[in-house]
Design an enzyme around this catalytic site. Structure first.
Site, PDB file in Angstrom:
ATOM      1  N   ASP A  11     -19.544  18.634   0.235  1.00 42.01           N
ATOM      2  CA  ASP A  11     -19.548  17.609   1.295  1.00 42.01           C
ATOM      3  C   ASP A  11     -18.966  18.198   2.582  1.00 42.01           C
ATOM      4  O   ASP A  11     -17.946  17.726   3.073  1.00 42.01           O
ATOM      5  CB  ASP A  11     -18.742  16.372   0.843  1.00 42.01           C
ATOM      6  CG  ASP A  11     -17.267  16.664   0.607  1.00 42.01           C
ATOM      7  OD1 ASP A  11     -16.922  17.833   0.296  1.00 42.01           O
ATOM      8  OD2 ASP A  11     -16.436  15.729   0.735  1.00 42.01           O
ATOM      9  N   ASP A  16     -15.296  23.189   2.699  1.00 45.29           N
ATOM     10  CA  ASP A  16     -16.544  23.391   1.942  1.00 45.29           C
ATOM     11  C   ASP A  16     -17.375  24.484   2.623  1.00 45.29           C
ATOM     12  O   ASP A  16     -17.993  25.314   1.946  1.00 45.29           O
ATOM     13  CB  ASP A  16     -17.395  22.116   1.946  1.00 45.29           C
ATOM     14  CG  ASP A  16     -16.701  20.918   1.349  1.00 45.29           C
ATOM     15  OD1 ASP A  16     -16.956  20.576   0.210  1.00 45.29           O
ATOM     16  OD2 ASP A  16     -15.868  20.323   2.050  1.00 45.29           O
ATOM     17  N   ASN A  41     -16.476  13.789   2.774  1.00 45.32           N
ATOM     18  CA  ASN A  41     -15.686  13.900   4.003  1.00 45.32           C
ATOM     19  C   ASN A  41     -16.312  13.114   5.152  1.00 45.32           C
ATOM     20  O   ASN A  41     -15.610  12.516   5.964  1.00 45.32           O
ATOM     21  CB  ASN A  41     -15.561  15.367   4.414  1.00 45.32           C
ATOM     22  CG  ASN A  41     -14.644  16.140   3.490  1.00 45.32           C
ATOM     23  OD1 ASN A  41     -13.597  15.641   3.093  1.00 45.32           O
ATOM     24  ND2 ASN A  41     -15.041  17.348   3.143  1.00 45.32           N
ATOM     25  N   THR A 127     -17.381  20.828  -4.925  1.00 42.34           N
ATOM     26  CA  THR A 127     -16.251  20.877  -3.987  1.00 42.34           C
ATOM     27  C   THR A 127     -16.151  19.581  -3.185  1.00 42.34           C
ATOM     28  O   THR A 127     -15.540  19.544  -2.124  1.00 42.34           O
ATOM     29  CB  THR A 127     -16.374  22.086  -3.022  1.00 42.34           C
ATOM     30  OG1 THR A 127     -17.538  21.902  -2.215  1.00 42.34           O
ATOM     31  CG2 THR A 127     -16.449  23.397  -3.764  1.00 42.34           C
ATOM     32  N   PHE A 169      -8.311  13.479  -2.705  1.00 45.65           N
ATOM     33  CA  PHE A 169      -9.470  12.845  -2.056  1.00 45.65           C
ATOM     34  C   PHE A 169     -10.743  12.848  -2.910  1.00 45.65           C
ATOM     35  O   PHE A 169     -11.366  11.794  -3.107  1.00 45.65           O
ATOM     36  CB  PHE A 169      -9.742  13.528  -0.701  1.00 45.65           C
ATOM     37  CG  PHE A 169     -10.931  12.965   0.026  1.00 45.65           C
ATOM     38  CD1 PHE A 169     -10.848  11.767   0.727  1.00 45.65           C
ATOM     39  CD2 PHE A 169     -12.154  13.629   0.018  1.00 45.65           C
ATOM     40  CE1 PHE A 169     -11.951  11.237   1.393  1.00 45.65           C
ATOM     41  CE2 PHE A 169     -13.260  13.117   0.685  1.00 45.65           C
ATOM     42  CZ  PHE A 169     -13.161  11.914   1.366  1.00 45.65           C
ATOM     43  N   ASN A 170     -11.172  14.021  -3.404  1.00 45.32           N
ATOM     44  CA  ASN A 170     -12.473  14.079  -4.102  1.00 45.32           C
ATOM     45  C   ASN A 170     -12.498  13.165  -5.321  1.00 45.32           C
ATOM     46  O   ASN A 170     -13.516  12.525  -5.608  1.00 45.32           O
ATOM     47  CB  ASN A 170     -12.789  15.514  -4.557  1.00 45.32           C
ATOM     48  CG  ASN A 170     -13.114  16.419  -3.384  1.00 45.32           C
ATOM     49  OD1 ASN A 170     -13.499  15.958  -2.320  1.00 45.32           O
ATOM     50  ND2 ASN A 170     -12.943  17.723  -3.593  1.00 45.32           N
ATOM     51  N   HIS A 243      -8.696  24.282   0.591  1.00 39.86           N
ATOM     52  CA  HIS A 243      -8.983  23.813  -0.771  1.00 39.86           C
ATOM     53  C   HIS A 243     -10.218  24.455  -1.420  1.00 39.86           C
ATOM     54  O   HIS A 243     -10.123  25.124  -2.451  1.00 39.86           O
ATOM     55  CB  HIS A 243      -9.223  22.292  -0.748  1.00 39.86           C
ATOM     56  CG  HIS A 243      -8.155  21.503  -0.073  1.00 39.86           C
ATOM     57  ND1 HIS A 243      -6.943  21.220  -0.672  1.00 39.86           N
ATOM     58  CD2 HIS A 243      -8.118  20.897   1.148  1.00 39.86           C
ATOM     59  CE1 HIS A 243      -6.212  20.487   0.149  1.00 39.86           C
ATOM     60  NE2 HIS A 243      -6.899  20.280   1.256  1.00 39.86           N
ATOM     61  N   ASP A 244     -11.385  24.144  -0.868  1.00 41.49           N
ATOM     62  CA  ASP A 244     -12.633  24.381  -1.605  1.00 41.49           C
ATOM     63  C   ASP A 244     -12.957  25.848  -1.909  1.00 41.49           C
ATOM     64  O   ASP A 244     -13.531  26.134  -2.971  1.00 41.49           O
ATOM     65  CB  ASP A 244     -13.808  23.727  -0.858  1.00 41.49           C
ATOM     66  CG  ASP A 244     -13.679  22.207  -0.846  1.00 41.49           C
ATOM     67  OD1 ASP A 244     -12.992  21.657  -1.722  1.00 41.49           O
ATOM     68  OD2 ASP A 244     -14.261  21.569   0.055  1.00 41.49           O
TER      69      ASP A 244
END
Ligand code: BDR
Ligand code: CA
Length: 315
Positions: A11, A16, A41, A127, A169-170, A243-244
């Protein structure tokens, strides 16, 4: 043995986008069969456009990009423009990409690709919210036969939540999908906030990325220069968690990470703790181990890998 076949379900999102660059930088190791996009996102119309833009910037207009689910399985969509900006990839200028959007729905692509693949030969790399992958499993659970492993970004144990006090979040966006993916019976490597908060995009690290000097590295540095604003203020840290790309870094260099086999279950009932990932790190229950929970990462090694890989894109 050829490169590992992967589908990146994302996303974009600046982080990402960096995960996509890292994967596309390693064709000898990773064969990106397709990029599937999901609402997360920012809404789906933007995540699919952003993924295609990243393919253009990386000079990989040949990679098929698909649009998937607009909404989570059960809940209403939540977005995160306050972190990623209105475009999802603020920091770079938006343009209409040459990389086409495929006609097929992302969930159909995932199902057909897995049906056609040999047993245990495809790695799924979510992700974003895991709606597309859960929808594929719901529609035809036999597609899992072709899955070798799932390497996901989502969840939190020691870190607590980043979008609610308890949830990452995810997983918060689509807890029902995440639960389906984590409980699907295939090996799952789970990158939660516990590790992603260790790979901070400090000024010095972003500077090293910028020095690489090619279009992909410059776009990465530009996006990270925007991305760090919200999190550095929130956490008082120097640089934001990246993060991703932890998922792709694990595929390229698993030795950078320490992980432990655990049970992970997602809260899907409580309004207060919706999307919480209950990770049984100390094995205090008899619940079966369904994930490899990553808890430590060599952050300098991670950024060395990123700089090295971004350099392959040339001038
Ligand atoms: C996750 O949420 C999104 O904001 C990022 O792209 C990442 O996938 C981190 O919680
Ligand atoms: Ca994401």
């Amino acid at each position: 043995m050829g490169p590992r076949k992967i589908i990146i379900d994302c996303d974009p999102g600046q982080d990402d986008a960096v995960a996509l660059f890292l994967a596309l930088a390693a064709p000898d190791e990773l064969d990106v069969l397709g990029i599937t996009t999901v609402a997360g996102n920012v809404p789906l119309e933007l995540t699919q456009r952003n993924a295609r833009m990243m393919c253009d910037i990386a000079g990989r207009t040949d990679v098929p990009v698909y649009a998937g689910c607009k909404e989570p399985l059960v809940l209403n969509a939540i977005t995160a423009e306050y972190i990623h900006g209105a475009t999802g990839i603020d920091g770079v200028d938006v343009f209409e990409p040459e990389t086409p959007l495929q006609d097929e729905h992302a969930v159909d692509f995932i199902i057909e690709t897995l049906r056609a693949a040999e047993e245990g030969t495809v790695t799924l790399v979510p992700t974003g919210p895991m709606t597309n992958i859960a929808a594929a499993i719901n529609r035809d659970p036999s597609v899992l036969d072709a899955v070798d492993r799932i390497v996901s970004m989502g969840g939190a144990m020691r870190e607590g939540g980043n979008r609610s006090p308890s949830a990452e979040f995810n997983v918060l966006v689509d807890p029902h999908a995440a639960e389906i993916v984590y409980q699907c019976g295939k090996p799952v490597t789970a990158m939660g906030l516990d590790v992603t908060h260790q790979v901070l995009s400090t000024r010095e690290r972003v500077g090293r990325i910028r020095e690489v000097g090619n279009a992909v590295a410059t776009a990465t540095a530009d996006m990270l220069s925007f991305f760090h604003r919200y999190d550095t203020k929130k956490y008082g840290s120097e640089g934001a968690p990246l993060h991703d790309p932890c998922t792709v870094a694990w595929l390229l260099c698993p030795g950078l990470f320490a992980s432990k086999a655990c049970n992970l279950s997602v809260e899907t009932q409580s309004e207060l703790t919706m999307g919480h990932t209950a990770v049984d790190f100390w094995h205090v229950t008899d619940r079966p181990h369904n994930v490899e929970w990553a808890y430590e990462v060599d952050a300098d090694g991670f950024y060395e890998l990123l700089v090295e890989k971004l350099a392959v894109f040339g001038d």
